[in-house]
Write an enzyme that holds these catalytic residues in place. Structure first.
Site, PDB file in Angstrom:
ATOM      1  N   GLU A   3      60.030  28.119  40.589  1.00 54.32           N
ATOM      2  CA  GLU A   3      58.544  27.532  41.123  1.00 54.32           C
ATOM      3  C   GLU A   3      58.745  25.896  41.083  1.00 54.32           C
ATOM      4  O   GLU A   3      57.844  24.976  41.211  1.00 54.32           O
ATOM      5  CB  GLU A   3      57.565  27.759  39.799  1.00 54.32           C
ATOM      6  CG  GLU A   3      57.314  29.437  39.804  1.00 54.32           C
ATOM      7  CD  GLU A   3      56.387  29.450  38.639  1.00 54.32           C
ATOM      8  OE1 GLU A   3      55.059  29.429  38.746  1.00 54.32           O
ATOM      9  OE2 GLU A   3      56.893  29.811  37.523  1.00 54.32           O
TER      10      GLU A   3
ATOM     11  N   SER B 202      53.093  32.306  38.990  1.00 51.42           N
ATOM     12  CA  SER B 202      53.156  32.060  40.581  1.00 51.42           C
ATOM     13  C   SER B 202      53.591  33.213  41.212  1.00 51.42           C
ATOM     14  O   SER B 202      53.692  33.154  42.498  1.00 51.42           O
ATOM     15  CB  SER B 202      53.885  30.887  41.134  1.00 51.42           C
ATOM     16  OG  SER B 202      53.274  29.712  40.383  1.00 51.42           O
TER      17      SER B 202
ATOM     18  N   SER C 144      44.395  25.681  44.255  1.00 48.75           N
ATOM     19  CA  SER C 144      44.474  26.002  42.671  1.00 48.75           C
ATOM     20  C   SER C 144      42.821  26.212  42.127  1.00 48.75           C
ATOM     21  O   SER C 144      42.173  25.583  42.259  1.00 48.75           O
ATOM     22  CB  SER C 144      45.213  25.174  42.004  1.00 48.75           C
ATOM     23  OG  SER C 144      46.448  25.081  42.317  1.00 48.75           O
TER      24      SER C 144
END
Length: 368
Positions: free
Chosen positions: A21, A192, A327
């Protein structure tokens, strides 16, 4: 404890990392640094390369112009210099950092490892501590804690690479009996949606497991649940609060890496279209999940609401949720009435409060 010359607080922001990530972390760091109030803070960037080397940048007194500016060098000498800065206050002289702000996602950053480094360096840091970070990263341990706390969740199975190599056929048959197709296959320690696949038959299951093992030595496999996906942001230490819930309507078959970070087409319904009783139930469950992992700082709790009967199932928690423009975590707080800048301020306050509490503990044996 303010170390900059003009009484601004000095925040070390750590990002990048030896993780699948890495790129997500860069996006998060750029968004967070750009949002800081530079009248109150100075930022020292700490970049960790994909190979694990560190590099420290100069003090930032204004936002960076691009993500590329955050991609610093990194070699043995720079790593030594960067870590010397982090551990500076242990050398008998006052360090130059007031607090560390880790923005590392996944392994070696969100799993308790970097948190342990900061504990050893005796420096305050933003976000969850060692235990909740480790528990929140390992999906298997997390689910065991949820079960202990009485939180309903979907059926799952798990195994490591040695077990898979020795008895893959038996594991497959067991999962087919317990979970049925389709199944979701995930690395146990990653976020993620990296390394996740949906398996609709035995051939796809084998391929999905092999793919997940590229990212971790332990794999978790979950039953498919036809459900709405609802998320809640949690903020606090001992007395945490929960945001309004939000709902994800994914642009793809499930909320995968591309849907989260690339195409930007997934819908976030904030607040989620729930009645007041349902919203309260989800928020309370988020606080239960936070307590189950002994959370502190921040966490985002993710739930399924099963379409067939409305059952609320905990999916997972994320102790370092993303802060990119797509987000959910900061968007939920914005809808709850906490701005992005106020959220960053509060996260730093919580870090300093937790540090002060730990500093007040008695570490001498037998003294009363």
């Amino acid at each position: 404890m303010v170390h900059s010359k003009d009484n601004k607080m000095t925040v070390g922001v750590v990002y990048g990392g030896k993780s699948g990530e890495h790129e997500v972390s860069l996006q998060t760091a750029f968004a967070v640094i750009s949002a800081f109030d530079f009248d109150k803070y100075e930022i020292i960037p700490f970049f960790i390369s994909k190979q694990g080397s560190w590099a420290k940048g100069g003090r930032l007194t204004a936002p960076p112009a691009s993500i590329d500016e955050l991609k610093l060098g990194g070699n043995a000498e720079e790593t030594r210099d960067a870590l010397n800065t982090v551990f500076g206050q242990l050398y008998g002289t006052e360090g130059e950092l007031d607090v560390m702000f880790p923005l590392l996602h996944g392994t070696n950053g969100e799993d308790g490892t970097i948190q342990g480094l900061f504990e050893m360096a005796d420096i305050p840091y933003v976000g969850a501590g060692v235990l909740p970070s480790a528990a929140g990263m390992d999906k298997v341990v997390m689910k065991k804690l949820f079960a202990q706390a009485g939180l309903a969740q979907c059926e799952f199975a798990y195994f490591n690479h040695v077990q898979w190599k020795r008895a893959s056929h038996d594991l497959i048959v067991g999962m087919e009996d317990q979970l049925g197709y389709p199944m979701f296959v995930k690395p146990a320690n990653l976020g993620s949606s990296v390394g996740i696949s949906k398996a609709r038959n035995r051939d796809e299951l084998v391929q999905a497991v092999e793919f997940a093992f590229r990212y971790d030595i332990k794999v978790i496999v979950e039953e498919f649940v036809d459900a709405r996906e609802v998320e809640v942001s949690v903020l606090g230490n001992e007395e945490a609060i929960a945001s309004v819930p939000g709902e994800i309507v994914s642009s793809s078959e499930y909320y995968d890496y591309a849907a989260k970070y690339i195409d930007g087409q997934s819908q976030m319904l904030i607040p989620a279209p729930l009645d007041e009783e349902e919203a309260d139930r989800v928020r309370e469950a988020a606080l239960q999940a936070f307590r189950a992992i002994e959370g502190n700082g921040i966490t985002r709790a993710d739930f399924f609401i099963r379409r067939s009967d409305g059952a609320l199932l905990i999916n997972e928690v994320n102790t370092m949720p993303g802060f990119t423009p797509f987000s959910m975590y900061p968007l939920l707080w914005r809808e709850t009435g906490v701005s992005y800048k106020a959220l960053l301020d509060r996260m730093i306050e919580l870090a300093l409060e937790r540090y002060a509490q730990k500093q007040a503990l008695n570490y001498e044996n037998g003294n009363r």
